[in-house]
Write a protein that holds these residues in place. Sequence first.
Motif, PDB file in Angstrom:
ATOM      1  N   ARG A 411       0.737  -1.055  -0.083  1.00 37.76           N
ATOM      2  CA  ARG A 411      -0.048  -0.109   0.194  1.00 37.76           C
ATOM      3  C   ARG A 411       0.915   1.140  -0.172  1.00 37.76           C
ATOM      4  NH1 ARG A 411      -3.325  -3.599   2.978  1.00 37.76           N
ATOM      5  NH2 ARG A 411      -2.157  -3.121   4.961  1.00 37.76           N
ATOM      6  N   ARG A 412       1.957   1.227   0.777  1.00 37.96           N
ATOM      7  CA  ARG A 412       2.820   2.487   0.861  1.00 37.96           C
ATOM      8  C   ARG A 412       3.565   2.641  -0.539  1.00 37.96           C
ATOM      9  NH1 ARG A 412       4.527   4.836   5.898  1.00 37.96           N
ATOM     10  NH2 ARG A 412       2.718   4.629   7.284  1.00 37.96           N
ATOM     11  N   TYR A 413       3.930   1.680  -1.144  1.00 40.26           N
ATOM     12  CA  TYR A 413       4.573   1.849  -2.355  1.00 40.26           C
ATOM     13  C   TYR A 413       3.650   1.829  -3.530  1.00 40.26           C
ATOM     14  CZ  TYR A 413       8.935   0.752  -0.111  1.00 40.26           C
ATOM     15  OH  TYR A 413       9.960   0.502   0.635  1.00 40.26           O
ATOM     16  N   GLY A 414       2.186   1.915  -3.327  1.00 38.40           N
ATOM     17  CA  GLY A 414       1.431   2.097  -4.357  1.00 38.40           C
ATOM     18  C   GLY A 414       1.222   0.943  -5.362  1.00 38.40           C
ATOM     19  N   ARG A 415       1.509  -0.301  -4.693  1.00 36.18           N
ATOM     20  CA  ARG A 415       1.203  -1.604  -5.762  1.00 36.18           C
ATOM     21  C   ARG A 415       0.128  -2.131  -5.862  1.00 36.18           C
ATOM     22  NH1 ARG A 415       5.675   1.119  -7.520  1.00 36.18           N
ATOM     23  NH2 ARG A 415       7.495   0.703  -6.159  1.00 36.18           N
ATOM     24  N   GLU A 416      -1.055  -1.702  -5.107  1.00 38.27           N
ATOM     25  CA  GLU A 416      -2.213  -2.506  -5.265  1.00 38.27           C
ATOM     26  C   GLU A 416      -2.821  -2.623  -6.429  1.00 38.27           C
ATOM     27  OE1 GLU A 416      -4.677  -2.162  -1.139  1.00 38.27           O
ATOM     28  OE2 GLU A 416      -3.951  -0.275  -1.733  1.00 38.27           O
ATOM     29  N   GLU A 417      -3.081  -1.540  -7.265  1.00 36.11           N
ATOM     30  CA  GLU A 417      -3.686  -1.564  -8.440  1.00 36.11           C
ATOM     31  C   GLU A 417      -2.663  -2.763  -9.553  1.00 36.11           C
ATOM     32  OE1 GLU A 417      -6.617  -0.632  -9.288  1.00 36.11           O
ATOM     33  OE2 GLU A 417      -6.779  -0.283  -7.182  1.00 36.11           O
ATOM     34  N   SER A 418      -1.553  -2.124  -9.591  1.00 33.01           N
ATOM     35  CA  SER A 418      -0.907  -3.143 -10.655  1.00 33.01           C
ATOM     36  C   SER A 418      -0.585  -4.582 -10.188  1.00 33.01           C
ATOM     37  CB  SER A 418       0.904  -2.563 -10.535  1.00 33.01           C
ATOM     38  OG  SER A 418       1.405  -2.737  -9.541  1.00 33.01           O
ATOM     39  N   MET A 419      -0.920  -5.052  -8.839  1.00 39.69           N
ATOM     40  CA  MET A 419      -0.652  -6.188  -8.411  1.00 39.69           C
ATOM     41  C   MET A 419      -1.980  -7.088  -8.955  1.00 39.69           C
ATOM     42  SD  MET A 419       0.683  -7.833  -4.915  1.00 39.69           S
ATOM     43  CE  MET A 419      -0.746  -7.550  -3.973  1.00 39.69           C
ATOM     44  N   LYS A 420      -3.279  -6.128  -8.954  1.00 43.70           N
ATOM     45  CA  LYS A 420      -4.505  -6.767  -8.945  1.00 43.70           C
ATOM     46  C   LYS A 420      -4.438  -7.213 -10.362  1.00 43.70           C
ATOM     47  CE  LYS A 420      -7.425  -4.233  -5.651  1.00 43.70           C
ATOM     48  NZ  LYS A 420      -8.390  -3.216  -5.669  1.00 43.70           N
ATOM     49  N   ALA A 421      -3.871  -6.626 -11.520  1.00 37.89           N
ATOM     50  CA  ALA A 421      -3.731  -7.093 -12.617  1.00 37.89           C
ATOM     51  C   ALA A 421      -2.957  -8.061 -13.010  1.00 37.89           C
ATOM     52  CB  ALA A 421      -3.469  -5.642 -13.584  1.00 37.89           C
ATOM     53  N   GLU A 422      -2.296  -8.548 -12.249  1.00 35.95           N
ATOM     54  CA  GLU A 422      -1.296  -9.714 -12.360  1.00 35.95           C
ATOM     55  C   GLU A 422      -2.384 -11.070 -11.966  1.00 35.95           C
ATOM     56  OE1 GLU A 422       2.890  -7.163 -11.126  1.00 35.95           O
ATOM     57  OE2 GLU A 422       2.039  -8.789  -9.847  1.00 35.95           O
ATOM     58  N   GLY A 423      -1.654 -12.120 -12.709  1.00 35.53           N
ATOM     59  CA  GLY A 423      -2.286 -13.389 -12.366  1.00 35.53           C
ATOM     60  C   GLY A 423      -3.660 -13.476 -12.744  1.00 35.53           C
ATOM     61  N   LYS A 424      -4.406 -14.572 -12.454  1.00 33.57           N
ATOM     62  CA  LYS A 424      -5.705 -14.704 -12.656  1.00 33.57           C
ATOM     63  C   LYS A 424      -6.713 -13.669 -11.915  1.00 33.57           C
ATOM     64  CE  LYS A 424      -7.000 -19.135 -12.756  1.00 33.57           C
ATOM     65  NZ  LYS A 424      -7.447 -20.439 -12.261  1.00 33.57           N
ATOM     66  N   GLU A 425      -7.616 -13.264 -12.888  1.00 28.66           N
ATOM     67  CA  GLU A 425      -8.295 -12.017 -12.392  1.00 28.66           C
ATOM     68  C   GLU A 425      -9.152 -12.412 -10.891  1.00 28.66           C
ATOM     69  OE1 GLU A 425     -11.895  -9.125 -13.905  1.00 28.66           O
ATOM     70  OE2 GLU A 425     -11.017 -10.641 -15.368  1.00 28.66           O
ATOM     71  N   GLY A 426      -9.056 -11.733  -9.944  1.00 26.83           N
ATOM     72  CA  GLY A 426      -9.832 -11.732  -8.875  1.00 26.83           C
ATOM     73  C   GLY A 426      -9.151 -12.888  -8.116  1.00 26.83           C
ATOM     74  N   HIS A 427      -8.045 -13.637  -8.328  1.00 27.51           N
ATOM     75  CA  HIS A 427      -7.444 -14.771  -7.613  1.00 27.51           C
ATOM     76  C   HIS A 427      -7.014 -14.088  -6.317  1.00 27.51           C
ATOM     77  CE1 HIS A 427      -4.853 -18.480  -7.248  1.00 27.51           C
ATOM     78  NE2 HIS A 427      -6.054 -18.622  -6.484  1.00 27.51           N
ATOM     79  N   TRP A 428      -6.092 -13.221  -6.315  1.00 28.30           N
ATOM     80  CA  TRP A 428      -5.453 -12.689  -5.243  1.00 28.30           C
ATOM     81  C   TRP A 428      -6.610 -12.183  -4.170  1.00 28.30           C
ATOM     82  CZ3 TRP A 428      -2.339 -13.155  -1.600  1.00 28.30           C
ATOM     83  CH2 TRP A 428      -2.148 -11.957  -0.641  1.00 28.30           C
ATOM     84  N   HIS A 429      -7.616 -11.387  -4.921  1.00 27.17           N
ATOM     85  CA  HIS A 429      -8.379 -10.662  -3.861  1.00 27.17           C
ATOM     86  C   HIS A 429      -9.366 -11.817  -3.268  1.00 27.17           C
ATOM     87  CE1 HIS A 429     -11.331  -7.729  -2.607  1.00 27.17           C
ATOM     88  NE2 HIS A 429     -12.442  -8.407  -3.044  1.00 27.17           N
ATOM     89  N   LYS A 430      -9.715 -12.780  -3.872  1.00 23.45           N
ATOM     90  CA  LYS A 430     -10.269 -13.693  -2.922  1.00 23.45           C
ATOM     91  C   LYS A 430      -9.429 -14.331  -1.969  1.00 23.45           C
ATOM     92  CE  LYS A 430     -12.795 -18.333  -3.733  1.00 23.45           C
ATOM     93  NZ  LYS A 430     -12.911 -19.267  -4.771  1.00 23.45           N
ATOM     94  N   ARG A 431      -8.309 -14.624  -2.114  1.00 17.83           N
ATOM     95  CA  ARG A 431      -7.450 -15.080  -1.248  1.00 17.83           C
ATOM     96  C   ARG A 431      -6.987 -14.092  -0.065  1.00 17.83           C
ATOM     97  NH1 ARG A 431      -5.558 -19.056   1.981  1.00 17.83           N
ATOM     98  NH2 ARG A 431      -3.439 -19.415   2.175  1.00 17.83           N
TER      99      ARG A 431
END
Length: 467
Positions: A411-431
Motif C-alpha cells: 500500500r505504501r509503495y502504491g502497488r495494489e492496482e498493478s498487483m490486481k492486474a497480475e495473475g488470474k483475475e480476482g484470484h488474489w483478492h479472493k485469497r
Amino acid sequence: MDDYIDTPFEARDAALRPARRRAQERPNPGEPLWVEKPEVKDVQEMETGLHLPVSAVIGTDYERLIQLRMNVRSQMRKDDPLYRCSLCNTAVYICRTKESARFFFKHQHEDGSCPAQTRGALSQDEINARKYNGAKESKLHRRMKDWVCQCLAADGRFEDIAQEPTWKGPLTGERRRPDVRAVYNGLPIAFEIQLSTTHLDVIAARRDFYQQEGGLLVWLFAEFDTEHRRMTDDDVFYNNNLNAFVVTTKTVEASVEASEFRLECIWAVPTKGGGHSGLHRRVVPFHELTLDPTRQHAYYFDYAGAKRQLEADVEAEKQKLRDDFEAWMGITGYQGKESSRDWNEFRRRFSRLGVHLHQYDNYIDREVLTDLYSAKHNRPWGQGQKLLVEVAHRVANTEKNHLKWFMHAVRRYGREESMKAEGKEGHWHKRYLELRAQYDVDPTPFEPKRDAQAMVELLFPELLPLP
C-alpha cells in the motif's frame, strides 16, 4: 552605581557568591517524563482537533518538552492555546512536579466543574511568581546590575546604558522595566538578571514583548551548572539555543581590563541519538555572540545549526548503509556467496546507528527483507518468480507472519492496482479475503517477528510506522 564596584574583585567573591542550592533531579535520556497518574489524562491538540494522552504530548525528549512548555505558555498568553483539557475544554499548560523531573498538565483556570482537579489554593507557579519579585531586591541582584552597567560602559559598542528604565512599546503600548537596557550597534537590548525561580509566564511575557518590539532579551545568571540547575534555568537555557551566560567578579574584571563586555558562556553540543553533551564553558566577548531578535536567541555556539548538520550527517550515513546493504543482498541472494568479512562490516555500521545484528548473517530474517524489497521494486526481488502477486501468494501460503508488513509495504509503495492486474483475475483478492477472515478468528499466525523490526525500520524508513 555605588562605591561597592570600586572594591577589589577578589574580596567580593565570598560575600556575593550565590548560596548553594540543593541538587535537582535530572531526567535520564529517553525515560518517560510524565507523571504516572495525572489528573488531566488527555488533552485536545487545537491545531488538529485530536485528543491525545498526555504521555504522547510530554514524551521522553527533555529538550523538546522544555521548548514546548515555553510555546504553550506563550500561546496561552495570546489567548490562542495549543492544548485544552479533553474533559472541560479549559486551556492547559505544562508544569513540573516539585518532587521529581516529571511533568503534567494544569488548568489555566479551575472552578471545580471538571473532574480533573489540578490546582490548590495557591499553585507552585504562583508561589514562584511571588518569590521572583522579592529576589529582585537582593544585594546580589543590585550588585549585578551595577556590574553589567560597568562592563557595558567599558565597551564602546554600547550606547544609552541605563538601569531599570521604562521601556514603552510603541507597537503594543505595554511597558517593561528591564534590569539594564542598552543599544548595541543599533539593536535595543534588555538584560535581565536571573537569580531565583521565575514564573514561566513572566519569562514568556518578557520574551514576547521584546520580540514584538524589535528588541532582544538576554538573561544573565550568577551561576549555572548541571547538578543544581533549576527548572527556571532550563526554561531559559533550552529556549536560547542551549546557551546561557554568567556574570561574575572575574568576568567583570576581564571586561574592564579588555575594554569590552565579556561573559562566561555555557553551552551544550548535540550528540547522535538526540541527546547532547555536558556543559562547555568559555569566557567570550559579547561581540562574538550571534544575536537573533526574531527568535529571541543570543548564543556563542549554534546548537540548532550543529544539530541540523549532525542529523544530516546521520541521515546520509543511514542512506549509504541502505544502498550498500540492498546492493549486497541483491548480489548474494540465496546463492550462498555471503562474505563473513562483509557481514561483520555491516554489523559494525548497523551498530553505530543503534541496531544490533546477530553475529552470523544466516540468522537474519532474509525472507521478510526479500518480501519488502519486492514490494519496493514492484517485482520479485532476489528470487526466480516473475510477478509481484506471486510473492503475495507465497507469503500467504508459507510466511503468514510477514503478510501484515508485506501488504503494508504494497500500500505504501502504491502497488495494489498493478498487483490486481497480475495473475488470474480476482484470484488474489479472493485469497486475501480468506486471510482476513482467518486473522479475525486468530491473529497469532500473522504476528511479525519483532526481533527484525529495528533492522526493517532502519532499512525502510518510508514504511514507518510499521503495523
